[in-house]
Write a protein that holds these residues in place. Structure first.
Motif, PDB file in Angstrom:
ATOM      1  N   GLY A  20       0.832  -1.204   0.000  1.00 21.29           N
ATOM      2  CA  GLY A  20       0.000   0.000   0.000  1.00 21.29           C
ATOM      3  C   GLY A  20       0.859   1.243   0.000  1.00 21.29           C
ATOM      4  N   GLU A  21       0.181   2.390   0.038  1.00 22.75           N
ATOM      5  CA  GLU A  21       0.875   3.663  -0.088  1.00 22.75           C
ATOM      6  C   GLU A  21       1.412   4.143   1.264  1.00 22.75           C
ATOM      7  OE1 GLU A  21      -1.461   7.157  -1.421  1.00 22.75           O
ATOM      8  OE2 GLU A  21      -0.238   6.921  -3.233  1.00 22.75           O
ATOM      9  N   TYR A 229       5.888  15.143  13.134  1.00 27.41           N
ATOM     10  CA  TYR A 229       5.327  13.897  13.688  1.00 27.41           C
ATOM     11  C   TYR A 229       4.424  13.265  12.633  1.00 27.41           C
ATOM     12  CZ  TYR A 229       3.579  10.446  16.894  1.00 27.41           C
ATOM     13  OH  TYR A 229       3.308   9.249  17.487  1.00 27.41           O
ATOM     14  N   GLY A 230       4.647  11.990  12.340  1.00 28.98           N
ATOM     15  CA  GLY A 230       3.806  11.286  11.362  1.00 28.98           C
ATOM     16  C   GLY A 230       3.753  11.994  10.016  1.00 28.98           C
ATOM     17  N   LEU A 279       2.712   4.853   8.868  1.00 30.01           N
ATOM     18  CA  LEU A 279       2.422   5.806   7.780  1.00 30.01           C
ATOM     19  C   LEU A 279       1.628   5.175   6.635  1.00 30.01           C
ATOM     20  CD1 LEU A 279       5.823   7.719   7.666  1.00 30.01           C
ATOM     21  CD2 LEU A 279       3.715   8.428   8.773  1.00 30.01           C
ATOM     22  N   GLN A 280       1.452   3.858   6.719  1.00 27.56           N
ATOM     23  CA  GLN A 280       0.619   3.196   5.714  1.00 27.56           C
ATOM     24  C   GLN A 280      -0.830   3.156   6.164  1.00 27.56           C
ATOM     25  OE1 GLN A 280       2.818  -0.384   5.332  1.00 27.56           O
ATOM     26  NE2 GLN A 280       3.463   0.096   3.267  1.00 27.56           N
ATOM     27  N   ASN A 281      -1.031   3.516   7.417  1.00 28.81           N
ATOM     28  CA  ASN A 281      -2.377   3.413   7.942  1.00 28.81           C
ATOM     29  C   ASN A 281      -2.543   4.433   9.067  1.00 28.81           C
ATOM     30  OD1 ASN A 281      -4.897   2.471   8.466  1.00 28.81           O
ATOM     31  ND2 ASN A 281      -4.218   0.647   9.606  1.00 28.81           N
ATOM     32  N   GLY A 285      -8.127  11.541  12.596  1.00 29.98           N
ATOM     33  CA  GLY A 285      -7.838  12.363  13.767  1.00 29.98           C
ATOM     34  C   GLY A 285      -6.340  12.590  13.902  1.00 29.98           C
ATOM     35  N   CYS A 286      -5.939  12.990  15.080  1.00 33.46           N
ATOM     36  CA  CYS A 286      -4.539  13.361  15.314  1.00 33.46           C
ATOM     37  C   CYS A 286      -3.654  12.119  15.343  1.00 33.46           C
ATOM     38  CB  CYS A 286      -4.445  14.105  16.643  1.00 33.46           C
ATOM     39  SG  CYS A 286      -2.760  14.528  17.089  1.00 33.46           S
ATOM     40  N   ALA A 287      -2.502  12.187  14.660  1.00 34.85           N
ATOM     41  CA  ALA A 287      -1.605  11.023  14.600  1.00 34.85           C
ATOM     42  C   ALA A 287      -0.963  10.728  15.956  1.00 34.85           C
ATOM     43  CB  ALA A 287      -0.525  11.262  13.552  1.00 34.85           C
TER      44      ALA A 287
END
Ligand code: ATP
Ligand code: MG
Length: 323
Positions: A20-21, A229-230, A279-281, A285-287
């Motif tokens: 996935g992306e 972050y994220g 980062l693929q999922n 909301g907030c990471a």
């Protein structure tokens, strides 16, 4: 006409993978002015390196960047390599996290260093070699006049990193992007390199982007800080504000986990609990929600944007907007 030397707007970088992306960089915007040093901090995998790989046009093949990157007033994102090569390594250069990214293992250092000067500066071979040796000398390579004729594998890891720093500085870049430039070096050499960067800033008004895990380096060198972050910027501000008046819970956590001499008596070091986001999922909301001490219902439902706190100061947390 903008004053900024580098302006990044809404930069988004995605990697295609079999699973996935990967949303590595998400709508990142910032700018940097001549002579300014911007610190980029955030834990491993937060997108720091890929922002600047996108800026430099050096993403791996499965990566794709969108948005805008301007060098002065010229758009440079996704520019053809021939055009980018006029800027890359000349007016804008990068010190890579992994020295072997920028060193060709099959060419002697002398060849790698003189080529760019001959091509972009019109130097003679002799003048270029002299300049290269001076630069190696400046970054603390002993016996530079002899060592310049060696291959990259003949240098130790720390020496290779210094060679790479010398290469990045060869053409007096206006923007220097330094990605963890001192992590592989011992403490005294680290200090020398940081002094060198400070001199560059003072003597040549070089704009520096300093990517680092080390908040001590940020405090000693940077004017402004961008906390990642994220794959997103979660807080920005000048260095004093970040250290003395941090707003984002993640920045607070980072500062708390910084080793400090006045807390040396404490038995255990603080570490932010939990893991960085996938980062693929990424969650809706907030990471940072799963690791945050202040999490509320709304943090799980929608994502806070970067709220302005003051001029040049912003934090991506609902605490900024109150109830
Ligand atoms: N070619 C690639 N294919 C897929 N994912 C990638 C690729 N390159 C980088 N990534 C992912 O992009 C994300 C951001 O990576 P990046 O290298 O920018 O992190 P970083 O903040 O520099 O971390 P570190 O502090 O460890 O250097 C990571 O999750 C990484 O796995
Ligand atoms: Mg990195």
């Amino acid at each position: 006409m903008s004053q900024h030397i580098l302006t990044v707007d809404n930069l988004t970088t995605r990697f295609a993978t079999p699973d996935g992306e990967v949303e590595a960089v998400n709508a990142v915007s910032f700018h940097i002015d001549p002579g300014e040093t911007l610190g980029v901090v955030g834990e491993s995998g937060s997108g720091k390196t890929q922002i600047f790989m996108s800026v430099m046009g050096l993403l791996s093949k499965n990566g794709k960047a969108s948005g805008s990157v301007r060098y002065k007033d010229a758009e440079i994102l996704n520019l053809a390599p021939a055009k980018l090569n006029k800027i890359r390594g000349v007016t804008m250069s990068m010190i890579f996290q992994d020295p072997m990214t920028s060193l060709n293992p099959f060419l002697k250092i002398s060849k790698q260093m003189t080529e760019v000067l001959v091509e972009h500066r019109g130097y003679s071979e002799e003048k270029a070699l002299k300049h290269a040796v001076n630069m190696l000398d400046r970054v603390g390579i002993p016996g530079a006049a002899q060592r310049v004729h060696m291959y990259p594998h003949e240098f130790s890891g720390g020496m290779r990193q210094r060679v790479m720093i010398a290469m990045a500085l060869l053409c007096d870049p206006e923007v220097l992007i330094a990605d963890e430039p001192t992590t592989a070096l011992d403490v005294t050499v680290q200090a020398q390199i940081l002094d060198l960067l400070r001199d560059l800033k003072k003597d040549f008004n070089t704009a520096i982007v300093m990517i680092t895990h080390d908040l001590g380096v940020v405090a000693g060198l940077c004017d402004r800080v961008m906390v990642m972050y994220g794959g997103r910027v979660v807080e920005t501000g000048n260095v004093r504000d970040i250290f003395y008046d941090s707003h984002h819970p993640y920045t607070e956590g980072l500062l708390k986990s910084m080793p400090r001499i006045d807390r040396a008596h404490e038995q255990k070091m603080y570490a932010i609990p939990g893991q960085p986001p996938n980062l693929q999922n990424l969650p809706s909301g907030c990471a940072y929600q799963e690791r945050c001490d202040y999490v509320q219902n709304r943090c799980t439902q929608s994502r806070p944007v970067l709220y302005d706190i003051a001029q040049g100061r912003a934090s991506a947390c609902f605490r900024e907007v109150g109830e």
